[in-house]
Enzyme design. Structure first.
Site, PDB file in Angstrom:
ATOM      1  N   SER A 124       0.735  -0.625   0.168  1.00 51.21           N
ATOM      2  CA  SER A 124      -0.029  -0.305  -0.062  1.00 51.21           C
ATOM      3  C   SER A 124       0.650   1.358  -0.338  1.00 51.21           C
ATOM      4  O   SER A 124       1.765   1.531   0.660  1.00 51.21           O
ATOM      5  CB  SER A 124      -1.154  -0.174   1.160  1.00 51.21           C
ATOM      6  OG  SER A 124      -1.109   1.267   1.074  1.00 51.21           O
ATOM      7  N   TYR A 148      -1.562  -0.874  11.044  1.00 50.84           N
ATOM      8  CA  TYR A 148      -1.508  -1.707   9.718  1.00 50.84           C
ATOM      9  C   TYR A 148      -0.434  -1.499   8.296  1.00 50.84           C
ATOM     10  O   TYR A 148       0.061  -1.414   7.657  1.00 50.84           O
ATOM     11  CB  TYR A 148      -2.808  -1.061   8.547  1.00 50.84           C
ATOM     12  CG  TYR A 148      -2.838  -1.206   7.417  1.00 50.84           C
ATOM     13  CD1 TYR A 148      -3.099  -2.592   7.078  1.00 50.84           C
ATOM     14  CD2 TYR A 148      -2.848  -0.097   6.208  1.00 50.84           C
ATOM     15  CE1 TYR A 148      -3.939  -3.020   5.842  1.00 50.84           C
ATOM     16  CE2 TYR A 148      -3.418  -0.280   5.521  1.00 50.84           C
ATOM     17  CZ  TYR A 148      -3.450  -2.264   4.625  1.00 50.84           C
ATOM     18  OH  TYR A 148      -3.811  -2.175   2.628  1.00 50.84           O
ATOM     19  N   LYS A 152       2.363  -3.716   6.642  1.00 50.30           N
ATOM     20  CA  LYS A 152       3.077  -3.744   5.140  1.00 50.30           C
ATOM     21  C   LYS A 152       4.464  -3.885   4.557  1.00 50.30           C
ATOM     22  O   LYS A 152       5.317  -4.433   3.709  1.00 50.30           O
ATOM     23  CB  LYS A 152       1.947  -2.877   3.987  1.00 50.30           C
ATOM     24  CG  LYS A 152       0.331  -2.973   4.048  1.00 50.30           C
ATOM     25  CD  LYS A 152      -0.028  -4.141   3.067  1.00 50.30           C
ATOM     26  CE  LYS A 152      -1.172  -4.578   3.315  1.00 50.30           C
ATOM     27  NZ  LYS A 152      -1.791  -5.633   3.032  1.00 50.30           N
TER      28      LYS A 152
HETATM   29  P1  NAD Z   1     -10.879  -7.282   1.163  1.00 48.99           P
HETATM   30  O1  NAD Z   1     -11.134  -7.103   2.861  1.00 48.99           O
HETATM   31  O2  NAD Z   1     -11.909  -6.888   0.634  1.00 48.99           O
HETATM   32  O3  NAD Z   1      -9.846  -8.520   1.405  1.00 48.99           O
HETATM   33  C1  NAD Z   1      -9.259  -8.999   1.684  1.00 48.99           C
HETATM   34  C2  NAD Z   1      -9.644 -10.671   1.706  1.00 48.99           C
HETATM   35  O4  NAD Z   1      -8.986 -11.597   2.213  1.00 48.99           O
HETATM   36  C3  NAD Z   1     -11.324 -10.712   1.998  1.00 48.99           C
HETATM   37  O5  NAD Z   1     -12.151 -11.607   1.675  1.00 48.99           O
HETATM   38  C4  NAD Z   1     -10.872 -11.504   3.488  1.00 48.99           C
HETATM   39  O6  NAD Z   1     -12.070 -12.519   4.048  1.00 48.99           O
HETATM   40  C5  NAD Z   1      -9.714 -12.316   2.971  1.00 48.99           C
HETATM   41  N1  NAD Z   1      -9.015 -12.558   4.339  1.00 48.99           N
HETATM   42  C6  NAD Z   1      -8.491 -11.692   5.252  1.00 48.99           C
HETATM   43  N2  NAD Z   1      -8.368 -12.634   6.546  1.00 48.99           N
HETATM   44  C7  NAD Z   1      -7.541 -13.743   5.894  1.00 48.99           C
HETATM   45  C8  NAD Z   1      -7.247 -14.500   6.627  1.00 48.99           C
HETATM   46  N3  NAD Z   1      -6.113 -14.603   7.954  1.00 48.99           N
HETATM   47  N4  NAD Z   1      -6.914 -16.296   5.656  1.00 48.99           N
HETATM   48  C9  NAD Z   1      -7.745 -15.706   4.114  1.00 48.99           C
HETATM   49  N5  NAD Z   1      -8.409 -14.803   3.970  1.00 48.99           N
HETATM   50  C10 NAD Z   1      -7.600 -14.212   4.781  1.00 48.99           C
HETATM   51  O7  NAD Z   1      -9.914  -6.070   1.215  1.00 48.99           O
HETATM   52  P2  NAD Z   1      -9.425  -5.318  -0.333  1.00 48.99           P
HETATM   53  O8  NAD Z   1      -9.669  -4.282  -0.431  1.00 48.99           O
HETATM   54  O9  NAD Z   1      -9.585  -6.947  -1.276  1.00 48.99           O
HETATM   55  O10 NAD Z   1      -7.341  -5.440  -0.135  1.00 48.99           O
HETATM   56  C11 NAD Z   1      -7.014  -6.461  -0.671  1.00 48.99           C
HETATM   57  C12 NAD Z   1      -5.289  -6.509  -0.125  1.00 48.99           C
HETATM   58  O11 NAD Z   1      -4.902  -5.096  -0.544  1.00 48.99           O
HETATM   59  C13 NAD Z   1      -4.616  -6.464   0.915  1.00 48.99           C
HETATM   60  O12 NAD Z   1      -4.337  -6.653   2.036  1.00 48.99           O
HETATM   61  C14 NAD Z   1      -5.221  -4.864   1.515  1.00 48.99           C
HETATM   62  O13 NAD Z   1      -4.722  -4.197   2.978  1.00 48.99           O
HETATM   63  C15 NAD Z   1      -4.425  -4.219   0.848  1.00 48.99           C
HETATM   64  N6  NAD Z   1      -4.841  -3.141   0.142  1.00 48.99           N
HETATM   65  C16 NAD Z   1      -6.170  -2.621   0.016  1.00 48.99           C
HETATM   66  C17 NAD Z   1      -6.174  -1.351  -0.364  1.00 48.99           C
HETATM   67  C18 NAD Z   1      -7.140  -0.646  -0.551  1.00 48.99           C
HETATM   68  O14 NAD Z   1      -7.896   0.611  -0.713  1.00 48.99           O
HETATM   69  N7  NAD Z   1      -8.852  -1.487  -0.644  1.00 48.99           N
HETATM   70  C19 NAD Z   1      -5.361  -0.169  -0.417  1.00 48.99           C
HETATM   71  C20 NAD Z   1      -4.237  -1.040  -0.030  1.00 48.99           C
HETATM   72  C21 NAD Z   1      -3.934  -1.512  -0.285  1.00 48.99           C
HETATM   73  C1  UD1 Z   2      -7.057   5.001   3.637  1.00 51.67           C
HETATM   74  C2  UD1 Z   2      -6.125   4.042   4.864  1.00 51.67           C
HETATM   75  C3  UD1 Z   2      -4.876   3.621   4.597  1.00 51.67           C
HETATM   76  C4  UD1 Z   2      -5.190   2.738   2.754  1.00 51.67           C
HETATM   77  C5  UD1 Z   2      -5.989   3.756   2.204  1.00 51.67           C
HETATM   78  C6  UD1 Z   2      -6.136   2.996   0.920  1.00 51.67           C
HETATM   79  C7  UD1 Z   2      -6.632   5.873   7.016  1.00 51.67           C
HETATM   80  C8  UD1 Z   2      -6.267   6.729   7.696  1.00 51.67           C
HETATM   81  N1  UD1 Z   2      -5.493   5.566   5.941  1.00 51.67           N
HETATM   82  O1  UD1 Z   2      -5.927   6.438   3.462  1.00 51.67           O
HETATM   83  O2  UD1 Z   2      -3.903   2.650   4.880  1.00 51.67           O
HETATM   84  O3  UD1 Z   2      -4.065   2.999   1.934  1.00 51.67           O
HETATM   85  O4  UD1 Z   2      -7.078   4.478   2.455  1.00 51.67           O
HETATM   86  O5  UD1 Z   2      -7.587   1.834   0.948  1.00 51.67           O
HETATM   87  O6  UD1 Z   2      -7.571   5.066   6.860  1.00 51.67           O
HETATM   88  N2  UD1 Z   2     -12.561  11.206   3.762  1.00 51.67           N
HETATM   89  C9  UD1 Z   2     -13.430  12.043   3.792  1.00 51.67           C
HETATM   90  N3  UD1 Z   2     -14.313  12.289   4.627  1.00 51.67           N
HETATM   91  C10 UD1 Z   2     -14.487  10.497   5.069  1.00 51.67           C
HETATM   92  C11 UD1 Z   2     -13.605   9.946   4.576  1.00 51.67           C
HETATM   93  C12 UD1 Z   2     -12.864  10.087   3.851  1.00 51.67           C
HETATM   94  O7  UD1 Z   2     -13.332  13.880   3.776  1.00 51.67           O
HETATM   95  O8  UD1 Z   2     -15.924   9.619   5.611  1.00 51.67           O
HETATM   96  C13 UD1 Z   2     -10.801  12.125   3.138  1.00 51.67           C
HETATM   97  C14 UD1 Z   2      -9.901  11.492   4.242  1.00 51.67           C
HETATM   98  O9  UD1 Z   2      -9.428  12.834   4.749  1.00 51.67           O
HETATM   99  C15 UD1 Z   2      -8.810  11.596   2.655  1.00 51.67           C
HETATM  100  C16 UD1 Z   2      -9.657  11.159   1.415  1.00 51.67           C
HETATM  101  O10 UD1 Z   2     -10.794  11.171   2.738  1.00 51.67           O
HETATM  102  O11 UD1 Z   2      -8.396  13.353   2.611  1.00 51.67           O
HETATM  103  C17 UD1 Z   2      -9.593   9.706   1.544  1.00 51.67           C
HETATM  104  O12 UD1 Z   2     -10.358   8.984   2.814  1.00 51.67           O
HETATM  105  P1  UD1 Z   2      -9.575   7.179   2.536  1.00 51.67           P
HETATM  106  O13 UD1 Z   2     -10.711   7.105   1.251  1.00 51.67           O
HETATM  107  O14 UD1 Z   2     -10.000   6.988   4.158  1.00 51.67           O
HETATM  108  O15 UD1 Z   2      -7.970   7.517   1.829  1.00 51.67           O
HETATM  109  P2  UD1 Z   2      -6.534   7.563   2.319  1.00 51.67           P
HETATM  110  O16 UD1 Z   2      -6.917   8.815   4.109  1.00 51.67           O
HETATM  111  O17 UD1 Z   2      -6.444   7.845   1.205  1.00 51.67           O
END
Ligand code: NAD
Ligand code: UD1
Length: 332
Positions: A124, A148, A152
């Site tokens: 991330s 978190y 990573k």
């Molecule tokens: P998500 O929660 O939708 O998907 C994660 C999946 O992993 C789920 O299906 C969950 O059931 C499964 N899981 C969780 N713990 C587990 C375990 N112990 N064993 C087996 N399965 C397990 O999340 P996502 O948004 O699809 O994110 C996927 C990956 O990308 C994550 O590692 C997350 O940290 C990373 N990531 C997500 C974002 C985002 O904004 N969505 C941003 C940066 C990184």
């Molecule tokens: C969040 C996570 C980050 C993760 C990223 C992508 C936090 C502190 N960080 O970051 O670890 O990698 O998502 O999934 O949660 N905002 C509002 N109102 C809301 C929600 C958000 O104004 O109800 C604003 C926030 O202040 C920010 C922007 O929207 O400026 C995006 O927020 P968000 O979607 O939570 O993502 P990140 O802050 O980038």
């Protein structure tokens, strides 16, 4: 190839599985459905025309995971499984380290046991913390500000160390910026349980009336309109980057970290307005204090992804909002 996809039932994993299956790969999803539902398998099958295999195993259960690997013998792994809520991680860091770091170590051990040495890991942009400058390049210092983000960073480091010891290891740490949007069929998307933590799922709920108003966390940042700026990337573009990263693991050993973003930053206000246009609904909002730990701006320099993977984002903001809105409506 035979691909094991941990967390393949989740938001980003499910979209990626549709592309893997469409490209002819054999896919085994390993997921404990902690944050997803098994009906996603039907949806993946509907989209891709092929049903993925599924094994409901928790990645922290090392012996069970090793048994799955001995049986399936994957050529490569895409590792999405993990916990992802920042607030929850601050409250319960041990659980985040147990699942995100401990689970990853069990996974790498299971891979090593069967000689599997190709992996793409879901890292991330949060590993950068508060950036010194934007757009962010991959060699920017890593200083995550919460457990978190640390989890990573640790997993990236573990892969680097494993790569030092095993010159055959091919690992790609994909540093996602802010994924958004849904599958164009509206069969797959992000449907968070309870109150969404992230901006856009919340905006979508305000548009449908499920939530009354959006709280805008601060309008006094040093950004053009004072609200936070992020690099939102369509989940299908992000999914496509995984296939390119997989190709790289086939071509080249080594451990790489690659930004996956668009290079374009949008403010909270711009996002509200874009979603308003896509949904044709009002999005009532109120400006409140900054959210603790938030940063002003987080935008990728995506040029390394293009250089190394030949990947760049193709779908813009309008499309992200339109696809997310279709998915939101399909949930009714
Ligand atoms: P998500 O929660 O939708 O998907 C994660 C999946 O992993 C789920 O299906 C969950 O059931 C499964 N899981 C969780 N713990 C587990 C375990 N112990 N064993 C087996 N399965 C397990 O999340 P996502 O948004 O699809 O994110 C996927 C990956 O990308 C994550 O590692 C997350 O940290 C990373 N990531 C997500 C974002 C985002 O904004 N969505 C941003 C940066 C990184
Ligand atoms: C969040 C996570 C980050 C993760 C990223 C992508 C936090 C502190 N960080 O970051 O670890 O990698 O998502 O999934 O949660 N905002 C509002 N109102 C809301 C929600 C958000 O104004 O109800 C604003 C926030 O202040 C920010 C922007 O929207 O400026 C995006 O927020 P968000 O979607 O939570 O993502 P990140 O802050 O980038």
């Amino acid at each position: 190839m035979r691909i094991a996809v941990t967390g393949g039932a989740g938001y980003i994993g499910s979209h990626t599985c549709t592309l893997l299956l469409a490209a002819g790969h054999d896919v085994l999803i390993i997921d404990n459905f902690n944050n997803s539902k098994s009906d996603v398998l039907d949806r993946i099958e509907k989209v891709a025309g092929v049903r993925p295999r599924i094994n409901q195993t928790d990645i922290t259960q090392a012996d069970a995971l090793s048994a799955v690997f001995s049986d399936y013998r994957p050529d490569a792994v895409l590792h999405f499984a993990g916990l992802k809520a920042v607030g929850e991680a601050v409250e319960n860091p041990l659980e985040y380290y147990r699942v995100n770091v401990g689970g990853s170590v069990s996974l790498f051990q299971a891979m090593e046991n069967v000689g599997c040495n190709k992996i793409v890991f879901s890292s991330s942009a949060t590993v950068y913390g508060d950036p010194d400058q934007v757009p962010i390049v991959e060699n920017h210092p890593l200083r995550p500000t919460n457990p978190y983000g640390q989890s990573k960073r640790y997993v990236e480091k573990i892969l680097e160390d494993w790569g030092q010891a095993n010159s055959n290891l091919a690992a790609v740490n994909l540093r996602y910026f802010n994924p958004f949007g849904a599958h164009p069929t509206a069969l797959l998307g992000e449907n968070p349980q309870g109150i969404p933590n992230n901006l856009m799922p919340y905006v979508a709920q305000v548009a449908t009336g499920q939530a009354a108003e959006l709280l805008v966390f601060g309008d006094d940042y040093d950004t053009p309109d004072g609200t936070g700026v992020r690099d939102y990337i369509h989940v299908m573009d992000l999914a496509a980057a995984h296939l390119k990263a997989l190709d790289l693991t086939v071509r080249k050993a080594g451990v790489k970290a690659i930004n996956v973003g668009t290079g374009n930053g949008y403010s909270v206000m711009q996002m509200i307005n874009a979603f308003k246009r896509a949904s044709n609904r009002e999005i009532p909002y109120r400006v409140v204090d900054r959210r603790p730990g938030d940063i002003a701006e987080c935008v990728a320099d995506p040029s390394f992804a293009f250089e190394l993977l030949g990947w760049k984002s193709e779908l813009g903001l309008e499309r992200m909002c339109a696809d997310a809105w279709s998915y939101q409506n399909s949930l009714k």
